[in-house]
Motif scaffolding. Structure first.
Motif, PDB file in Angstrom:
ATOM      1  N   MET A  63       0.841  -1.180   0.000  1.00  0.00           N
ATOM      2  CA  MET A  63       0.000   0.000   0.000  1.00  0.00           C
ATOM      3  C   MET A  63       0.890   1.248   0.000  1.00  0.00           C
ATOM      4  O   MET A  63       1.920   1.305   0.655  1.00  0.00           O
ATOM      5  CB  MET A  63      -0.902  -0.002   1.230  1.00  0.00           C
ATOM      6  CG  MET A  63      -1.874   1.152   1.244  1.00  0.00           C
ATOM      7  SD  MET A  63      -2.995   0.984   2.637  1.00  0.00           S
ATOM      8  CE  MET A  63      -3.066   2.653   3.170  1.00  0.00           C
ATOM      9  N   SER A  64       0.464   2.229  -0.714  1.00  0.00           N
ATOM     10  CA  SER A  64       1.221   3.471  -0.805  1.00  0.00           C
ATOM     11  C   SER A  64       1.028   4.311   0.451  1.00  0.00           C
ATOM     12  O   SER A  64       0.051   4.170   1.178  1.00  0.00           O
ATOM     13  CB  SER A  64       0.748   4.256  -2.028  1.00  0.00           C
ATOM     14  OG  SER A  64       1.443   5.469  -2.125  1.00  0.00           O
ATOM     15  N   GLU A  65       1.950   5.185   0.660  1.00  0.00           N
ATOM     16  CA  GLU A  65       1.966   6.049   1.828  1.00  0.00           C
ATOM     17  C   GLU A  65       0.884   7.124   1.757  1.00  0.00           C
ATOM     18  O   GLU A  65       0.671   7.744   0.722  1.00  0.00           O
ATOM     19  CB  GLU A  65       3.350   6.682   1.895  1.00  0.00           C
ATOM     20  CG  GLU A  65       3.636   7.450   3.128  1.00  0.00           C
ATOM     21  CD  GLU A  65       5.071   7.978   3.101  1.00  0.00           C
ATOM     22  OE1 GLU A  65       5.564   8.255   4.196  1.00  0.00           O
ATOM     23  OE2 GLU A  65       5.661   8.124   2.034  1.00  0.00           O
ATOM     24  N   SER A  66       0.229   7.364   2.868  1.00  0.00           N
ATOM     25  CA  SER A  66      -0.787   8.410   2.971  1.00  0.00           C
ATOM     26  C   SER A  66      -0.131   9.784   2.838  1.00  0.00           C
ATOM     27  O   SER A  66       0.876  10.065   3.495  1.00  0.00           O
ATOM     28  CB  SER A  66      -1.491   8.312   4.326  1.00  0.00           C
ATOM     29  OG  SER A  66      -2.191   9.498   4.631  1.00  0.00           O
ATOM     30  N   ILE A  67      -0.701  10.626   1.999  1.00  0.00           N
ATOM     31  CA  ILE A  67      -0.168  11.976   1.825  1.00  0.00           C
ATOM     32  C   ILE A  67      -0.276  12.749   3.141  1.00  0.00           C
ATOM     33  O   ILE A  67       0.704  13.323   3.608  1.00  0.00           O
ATOM     34  CB  ILE A  67      -0.912  12.712   0.688  1.00  0.00           C
ATOM     35  CG1 ILE A  67      -0.639  12.032  -0.650  1.00  0.00           C
ATOM     36  CG2 ILE A  67      -0.518  14.192   0.650  1.00  0.00           C
ATOM     37  CD1 ILE A  67      -1.519  12.509  -1.784  1.00  0.00           C
ATOM     38  N   LEU A  68      -1.438  12.751   3.736  1.00  0.00           N
ATOM     39  CA  LEU A  68      -1.648  13.498   4.976  1.00  0.00           C
ATOM     40  C   LEU A  68      -0.722  13.010   6.081  1.00  0.00           C
ATOM     41  O   LEU A  68      -0.038  13.816   6.724  1.00  0.00           O
ATOM     42  CB  LEU A  68      -3.109  13.403   5.425  1.00  0.00           C
ATOM     43  CG  LEU A  68      -3.440  14.072   6.761  1.00  0.00           C
ATOM     44  CD1 LEU A  68      -3.152  15.572   6.711  1.00  0.00           C
ATOM     45  CD2 LEU A  68      -4.890  13.809   7.142  1.00  0.00           C
ATOM     46  N   ASN A  69      -0.673  11.700   6.287  1.00  0.00           N
ATOM     47  CA  ASN A  69       0.144  11.177   7.388  1.00  0.00           C
ATOM     48  C   ASN A  69       1.632  11.404   7.170  1.00  0.00           C
ATOM     49  O   ASN A  69       2.373  11.662   8.125  1.00  0.00           O
ATOM     50  CB  ASN A  69      -0.154   9.698   7.622  1.00  0.00           C
ATOM     51  CG  ASN A  69      -1.518   9.485   8.251  1.00  0.00           C
ATOM     52  OD1 ASN A  69      -2.095  10.399   8.842  1.00  0.00           O
ATOM     53  ND2 ASN A  69      -2.049   8.294   8.105  1.00  0.00           N
ATOM     54  N   SER A  70       2.088  11.331   5.934  1.00  0.00           N
ATOM     55  CA  SER A  70       3.514  11.553   5.689  1.00  0.00           C
ATOM     56  C   SER A  70       3.886  13.017   5.912  1.00  0.00           C
ATOM     57  O   SER A  70       4.951  13.304   6.460  1.00  0.00           O
ATOM     58  CB  SER A  70       3.905  11.100   4.283  1.00  0.00           C
ATOM     59  OG  SER A  70       3.286  11.901   3.300  1.00  0.00           O
TER      60      SER A  70
END
Length: 127
Positions: free
Chosen positions: A1-8
């Motif tokens: 799964m790709s990394e969350s924009i918000l969380n990163s």
């Protein structure tokens, strides 16, 4: 799964993923930066926005590894909007990095949109 924009982006801002008090603020700034990126020719032609932590970098960047600098660009721009540095030296350094990344992203998008045709030299072709 790709990394969350918000969380990163929250992570590099020093916020834990489960700490949601500033999510609306951070998302607003992220979406502002997406508008700037769209104007630079990066991302979907009709724009992009996030509404929660479900949006991923893969959804925005696709499979173009040349756009990995978008993550740093996003962080720097959001940082200046959300929590600007206190010193003028650091502020200037951030702005210089932003300017360079904007230039590089713009060059990339222009080259992708208008690739330079291969130029052939008739003198070489005969050899």
């Amino acid at each position: 799964m790709s990394e969350s924009i918000l969380n990163s982006i929250k992570k590099v801002l020093g916020l834990e993923a489960d700490y949601t008090a500033f999510d609306l603020d951070v998302m607003m700034h992220i979406n502002t930066v997406f508008t700037t990126l769209q104007q630079l020719g990066v991302g979907p032609a009709n724009g992009f926005m996030i509404e929660d932590a479900g949006a991923t970098w893969d959804a925005f960047l696709g499979d173009d590894p040349a756009l990995n600098s978008v993550k740093s660009y996003m962080y720097l721009r959001v940082r200046l909007l959300f929590d600007p540095p206190a010193t003028s030296y650091l502020l200037t350094a951030y702005k210089e990095q932003i300017t360079e990344l904007e230039w590089r992203l713009n060059v990339h998008s222009e080259n992708k949109a208008h690739p330079v045709a291969a130029v052939t030299d008739p003198a070489i072709e005969g050899e």
